[in-house]
Design an enzyme around this catalytic site. Structure first.
Site, PDB file in Angstrom:
ATOM      1  N   ILE A 153       4.356  32.950  -0.883  1.00  0.00           N
ATOM      2  CA  ILE A 153       4.010  34.076  -1.756  1.00  0.00           C
ATOM      3  C   ILE A 153       5.163  34.379  -2.697  1.00  0.00           C
ATOM      4  CG2 ILE A 153       3.464  36.543  -1.823  1.00  0.00           C
ATOM      5  CD1 ILE A 153       1.136  34.917  -0.922  1.00  0.00           C
TER       6      ILE A 153
ATOM      7  N   LYS B 198      -3.665  42.978   8.527  1.00  0.00           N
ATOM      8  CA  LYS B 198      -3.397  43.271   9.940  1.00  0.00           C
ATOM      9  C   LYS B 198      -2.741  44.633  10.124  1.00  0.00           C
ATOM     10  CE  LYS B 198      -3.224  38.425  11.241  1.00  0.00           C
ATOM     11  NZ  LYS B 198      -3.872  37.989   9.976  1.00  0.00           N
TER      12      LYS B 198
ATOM     13  N   VAL C  11      -4.018  33.601   3.294  1.00  0.00           N
ATOM     14  CA  VAL C  11      -3.814  32.939   2.016  1.00  0.00           C
ATOM     15  C   VAL C  11      -3.961  31.436   2.196  1.00  0.00           C
ATOM     16  CG1 VAL C  11      -2.196  32.524   0.138  1.00  0.00           C
ATOM     17  CG2 VAL C  11      -2.310  34.774   1.187  1.00  0.00           C
ATOM     18  N   LEU C  12      -4.846  30.829   1.414  1.00  0.00           N
ATOM     19  CA  LEU C  12      -5.008  29.378   1.432  1.00  0.00           C
ATOM     20  C   LEU C  12      -3.942  28.743   0.555  1.00  0.00           C
ATOM     21  CD1 LEU C  12      -8.890  29.095   1.016  1.00  0.00           C
ATOM     22  CD2 LEU C  12      -7.569  28.813   3.113  1.00  0.00           C
TER      23      LEU C  12
ATOM     24  N   GLU D 235      19.110  28.957   1.904  1.00  0.00           N
ATOM     25  CA  GLU D 235      19.563  28.362   0.653  1.00  0.00           C
ATOM     26  C   GLU D 235      18.752  27.134   0.261  1.00  0.00           C
ATOM     27  OE1 GLU D 235      22.372  26.626   3.846  1.00  0.00           O
ATOM     28  OE2 GLU D 235      21.174  28.423   3.494  1.00  0.00           O
TER      29      GLU D 235
ATOM     30  N   HIS E 292      17.180  34.274   2.456  1.00  0.00           N
ATOM     31  CA  HIS E 292      18.297  33.981   3.354  1.00  0.00           C
ATOM     32  C   HIS E 292      18.442  32.489   3.592  1.00  0.00           C
ATOM     33  CE1 HIS E 292      14.950  33.715   6.172  1.00  0.00           C
ATOM     34  NE2 HIS E 292      15.752  33.094   7.013  1.00  0.00           N
TER      35      HIS E 292
ATOM     36  N   SER F  98       1.948  43.576   1.864  1.00  0.00           N
ATOM     37  CA  SER F  98       1.541  43.885   3.227  1.00  0.00           C
ATOM     38  C   SER F  98       0.422  42.926   3.645  1.00  0.00           C
ATOM     39  CB  SER F  98       1.105  45.344   3.339  1.00  0.00           C
ATOM     40  OG  SER F  98       0.887  45.712   4.681  1.00  0.00           O
TER      41      SER F  98
END
Length: 523
Positions: free
Chosen positions: A183, A299, A341-342, A206, A204, A296
């Site tokens: 995302i 869920k 999400v596909l 690299e 976080h 968000s």
């Protein structure tokens, strides 16, 4: 280089990949970025046809072939990138949106392997009908058939992003957290197209940042100030970043999201999903950010899992601070929920592709389990549109149509990669702790409100909802929760989650026992 300088950075909209032929005109491809599999007569004709006919909407950016004699050649001006075994890797590297299988007569098993490899990279699959080989006629672009996402998710794909997004992005300093994730990286790509003065990509990991910079700008020297390595759990570091970079728009995508793992490690869920969000919201308020959008999940509606509970608390933190921001006349804080999400890393589609490719059974938790689905482009479009429409305190939800039975999605996917229903073995594993049979987009204590966008809703607390839907002493409750998580006291974390969210019930199965000390003997 000053933080606001962009002179050394290649223009991401006009720059094309370094490995594309220099003779091609500068500028982005006119159609969907397409990898053509096969450099034979069919593949060569297809590359030619697609180049001549923009109406097909496919722009070849690379060709794959196993013939070592063709290595390093260009097919119709399009570079030959490598062998078929590297399909997934090359599709990711070259940001392919479509993979066209242009080897007529390829055995069905090989077609399935290539189709699932393409799907694992999040690319749509187009293939030549097998009868073309028998007819031995010249292939044309209109012969391509595709992997139809509408059939997979049971509705038409919704494109919610509009040119109006430019009003909140163009010329502003934008920060994306979790930028290296699926995302987050798609957010970076779409945000970048709207002309921010700066795009800061925080992660976080690299390695994720290296890959992302290569995808967006075609080079990754790792010397650019736009790449930010940081852990959102580290409050002083987050405060430093906001003081130095002063982002005006923040999209917060960083999170732990794998439900079964978080059931076993609830303290880690709190540290990242709740405390990390708190740190970011606090820093955004302190430095005067104009907009803050939390990503968000569905869920979070009437949560039954640690994942859902932690994301619901993140929503409440955003909403509580949105009220403070309105009182101060400063930034606009909002959140957006969406379902599965596909095309993202670890998503159902990539798991299905890998299981089918390996020849093993497809695992499904329950015959009747349903989920809401959207493509990664839809998800990011929703986030951007929410950022534009927000006035402060909203939780936006996309109208995602009807929930889809996982079993139906498996069969639809199998059919589109030419795998018969009798060839798909499904093994039911049972619902895991915290999982719902059917997800909901809205909690029972929320009402659905229309927005200016026909496919996007907002939530509001139902006046008739039972007391305690939103805890009065949220800050006090969070302090105790953070202390329990810092001590890795999972049982206490679960107890405090239940106290903060009266509708949430901790799982019956005991979590993994916490270490008696953060540092075992010998360290």
């Amino acid at each position: 280089m000053s933080p606001n300088s962009t002179s050394a950075r290649p223009d991401p909209v006009r720059k094309i990949h370094d490995d594309l032929p220099p003779a091609r005109p500068p500028g982005p491809p006119a159609g969907l970025r397409t990898l053509v599999v096969g450099a034979g007569s069919a593949g060569t004709a297809l590359v030619r046809d697609l180049g001549r006919t923009p109406a097909f909407g496919l722009t070849p950016v690379g060709v794959l072939d196993d013939d070592p004699a063709k290595a390093g050649r260009a097919i119709g001006g399009v570079p030959l990138l490598g062998p078929l075994t590297d399909l997934t890797e090359l599709a990711v590297r070259h940001r392919a949106q479509v993979v066209a299988l242009a080897i007529p007569g390829l055995p069905a098993g090989r077609v399935r392997t290539l189709a699932t490899a393409a799907a694992a990279a999040g690319a749509a699959v187009r293939y030549l009908p097998s009868f073309l080989s028998a007819l031995r006629r010249e292939v044309v672009g209109s012969d391509m058939r595709g992997l139809d996402v509408n059939r997979l998710i049971g509705r038409h794909e919704v494109h919610v992003v509009s040119s109006d997004i430019r009003t909140v992005i163009e010329g502003r300093r934008v920060l994306v957290t979790g930028a290296g994730g699926s995302i987050g990286s798609e957010l970076c790509r779409q945000v970048n197209a709207f002309g921010p003065s700066e795009l800061y990509m925080l992660d976080h990991d690299e390695s994720n940042l290296h890959r992302l910079q290569l995808e967006i700008w075609g080079e990754a020297l790792l010397t650019d100030h736009s790449l930010v390595i940081a852990d959102i759990r580290d409050r002083p570091r987050i405060q430093q970043i906001f003081r130095d970079l002063k982002p005006e728009v923040v999209f917060h995508a960083a999170a732990h999201k794998h439900l079964p793992l978080l059931e076993r490690h609830p303290s880690e869920a709190v540290k990242s999903n709740v405390l990390g969000t708190d740190h970011l919201v606090e820093a955004a308020l302190a430095t005067g950010a104009e907009r803050f959008v939390l990503i968000s999940t569905d869920k979070a509606a009437d949560p039954t899992s640690v994942l859902g509970a932690s994301k619901r608390l993140a929503e409440l933190i955003v909403q509580a601070n949105a009220r403070d921001a309105r009182g101060l006349g400063t930034g606009v804080f909002s959140a957006v929920r969406f379902g599965n999400v596909l095309g993202s890393r670890g998503s159902l589609l990539s798991v299905l592709a890998e299981q089918m490719r390996s020849g093993g059974p497809v695992t499904v938790t329950h015959p009747d389990v349903t989920r809401f689905f959207m493509t990664i482009e839809e998800a990011v479009g929703l986030v951007l549109e929410a950022g534009r429409m927000a006035r402060g305190g909203e939780v936006f939800v996309l109208d995602m149509g009807d929930p889809v039975r996982i079993v139906d999605l498996v069969h639809n996917f199998a059919a589109q990669v030419q795998l018969g229903a009798e060839e798909v073995e499904i093994r039911y594993t049972g619902l895991r702790a915290g999982e719902k049979l059917n997800e909901a987009l809205f909690s029972e204590g929320e009402v659905r409100l229309p927005t200016e966008h026909a496919r996007i809703y907002a939530t509001a607390v139902d006046p008739a909802a039972p007391a305690g839907t939103c805890p009065e002493d949220l800050a006090g409750g969070l302090t105790g929760l953070y202390e329990a998580a810092a001590g890795n006291c999972d049982a206490e974390v679960l107890r405090r989650l239940a106290g903060l969210l009266p509708g949430y019930r901790a799982p019956q199965e005991a979590p993994v026992p916490a270490l008696s000390s953060p540092y075992p003997d010998g360290f």
